[in-house]
Write an enzyme that holds these catalytic residues in place. Structure first.
Site, PDB file in Angstrom:
ATOM      1  N   PHE A 170       0.841  -1.195   0.000  1.00  0.00           N
ATOM      2  CA  PHE A 170       0.000   0.000   0.000  1.00  0.00           C
ATOM      3  C   PHE A 170       0.873   1.242   0.000  1.00  0.00           C
ATOM      4  CE2 PHE A 170       0.865  -0.954   4.415  1.00  0.00           C
ATOM      5  CZ  PHE A 170       1.101   0.287   4.996  1.00  0.00           C
ATOM      6  N   CYS A 171       0.268   2.358  -0.401  1.00  0.00           N
ATOM      7  CA  CYS A 171       0.940   3.664  -0.376  1.00  0.00           C
ATOM      8  C   CYS A 171      -0.138   4.732  -0.236  1.00  0.00           C
ATOM      9  CB  CYS A 171       1.777   3.877  -1.640  1.00  0.00           C
ATOM     10  SG  CYS A 171       0.820   3.841  -3.168  1.00  0.00           S
ATOM     11  N   THR A 172       0.212   5.981  -0.413  1.00  0.00           N
ATOM     12  CA  THR A 172      -0.734   7.073  -0.152  1.00  0.00           C
ATOM     13  C   THR A 172      -1.953   7.033  -1.062  1.00  0.00           C
ATOM     14  OG1 THR A 172       1.128   8.455   0.516  1.00  0.00           O
ATOM     15  CG2 THR A 172      -0.967   9.567   0.102  1.00  0.00           C
ATOM     16  N   ILE A 180      -4.109   4.546   0.723  1.00  0.00           N
ATOM     17  CA  ILE A 180      -4.542   4.880   2.078  1.00  0.00           C
ATOM     18  C   ILE A 180      -5.675   5.903   2.051  1.00  0.00           C
ATOM     19  CG2 ILE A 180      -3.799   5.814   4.308  1.00  0.00           C
ATOM     20  CD1 ILE A 180      -0.895   5.019   3.389  1.00  0.00           C
TER      21      ILE A 180
END
Length: 374
Positions: free
Chosen positions: A248-250, A277
């Protein structure tokens, strides 16, 4: 006749001076090439000059620093967007894209590369809607991935459109997220995946982002930049073999490229959080959430929490590291001057310079303005 005269002249020069002018054709070609480059650069400078006044115009001089966020005046709409695609002649898109944004008071940063577009911008709701429609009218950008949120104040100082080799820099040739990325997992299904003991959850963001929030049980590769991620994978590959890998990332773009890279190494069960996110915090209720802390964002809001509400984190203006409320209680923290992450790395001269800048920032705020260096 003219050819004959030319031939006679050349023969005469060769006879009198001992060289043939044809020998200098390579040098002349080089001169012509340099001249062509200079003309192209002059054209680029002309484009930049047309855009520059908007790029450097402080947002606070267009919009007031504080906003009435009532339904009649809802502040600014923030759009984090990206799309991996084959963007032919992307260089030619820079000037019209910057002009489109500037003419509508949109600010932020957009990156263009042969592999697509990436960035975050903010503006009035209608202006942002017009921008997204304008971009998606291009066949290559149809299906743009966009996450929206709201800011009470304009979170950017200027509009920048930059040309890059990659829209998110990993530095590995041949990675194609458009066709090789991992499987999308919707925010509503994410909890079940990362709660599975057979799943290893990896945060693909940088260490300073992870420091203020991440998912329960997530592995922090402690990278300073996304370029370091392939090296981390290489040194931890044995931990990934035979397991489900969830990343996952922003907003989704980094883990989309990261999963494509991991899959290119032969790993099969690779997943990533669709929308990142930001989408998870928007859709998953706080009482059901496995997210801990706040999510760092690359604008003046600094961080957001559940429901995409602006978080409590602040930015150290000396080193640009996000700070939690607890870190701001440290004796090493001085607003605009130092924080626990940079205090011991700065000289007295540095701190004096930062203190003067902070003084100017505070003076500007008293006048209701925003200091560009803040």
């Amino acid at each position: 006749m003219s050819r004959l005269v030319s031939w006679v002249n050349m023969r005469g020069v060769s006879f009198l001076f001992g060289f043939n002018p044809r020998d200098f054709r390579p040098a002349q070609a080089k001169v012509n090439k340099i001249r062509g480059i200079a003309l192209a650069r002059r054209s680029q400078v002309a484009d930049f000059i047309r855009i520059k006044p908007c790029l450097e115009f402080p947002a606070s001089e267009i919009y007031p620093r504080t906003m009435d966020t009532s339904p009649a005046n809802p502040g600014f709409r923030v759009a984090a967007l990206y799309r991996f695609c084959r963007l032919e002649r992307f260089e030619e898109l820079r000037a019209p894209l910057a002009a489109f944004c500037c003419s509508r008071g949109i600010k932020g940063t957009l990156l263009l590369a042969a592999e697509g577009i990436n960035g975050t911008v903010a503006g009035r709701e209608q202006a942002i809607s017009e921008l997204i429609a304008w971009l998606e009218a291009m066949p290559e950008l149809t299906g743009l991935e966009v996450k929206y949120s709201v800011a009470a104040e304009m979170p950017f100082h200027r509009m920048k459109v930059r040309l890059k080799r990659e829209i998110v820099t990993m530095g590995v040739e041949g990675i194609d997220p458009k066709h090789g990325a991992g499987a999308y997992v919707a925010p509503s299904d994410w909890n079940a995946l990362i709660a599975d003991p057979e799943t290893i959850v990896i945060d693909t963001r940088n260490d300073y982002e992870v420091s203020i929030g991440t998912f329960q049980g997530a592995v922090d590769p402690r990278t300073k930049s996304f370029r370091e991620f392939p090296q981390w994978v290489a040194s931890h590959r044995d931990q990934l073999e035979g397991r489900k890998v969830a990343m996952f990332c922003t907003g989704g773009i980094r883990c989309e490229k990261a999963t494509a890279y991991v899959k290119s190494l032969g790993l099969e069960e690779v997943f990533h959080l669709k929308g990142g996110i930001l989408k998870y915090l928007e859709e998953v209720p706080a009482e059901e959430s496995l997210w801990q802390g706040e999510c760092f964002v690359f604008d003046e809001r600094v961080s957001v929490s559940h429901g995409l509400e602006v978080g409590q984190s602040e930015l150290c203006r000396a080193c640009r590291h996000p700070l939690t409320a607890e870190e701001r209680l440290s004796p090493k923290f001085s607003a605009g001057v130092s924080c626990p992450h940079c205090h011991d790395q700065r000289s007295d001269e540095d701190r004096a310079r930062y203190a003067e800048r902070q003084r100017q920032v505070e003076m500007a705020e008293k006048r209701g303005l925003r200091h560009i260096g803040s």
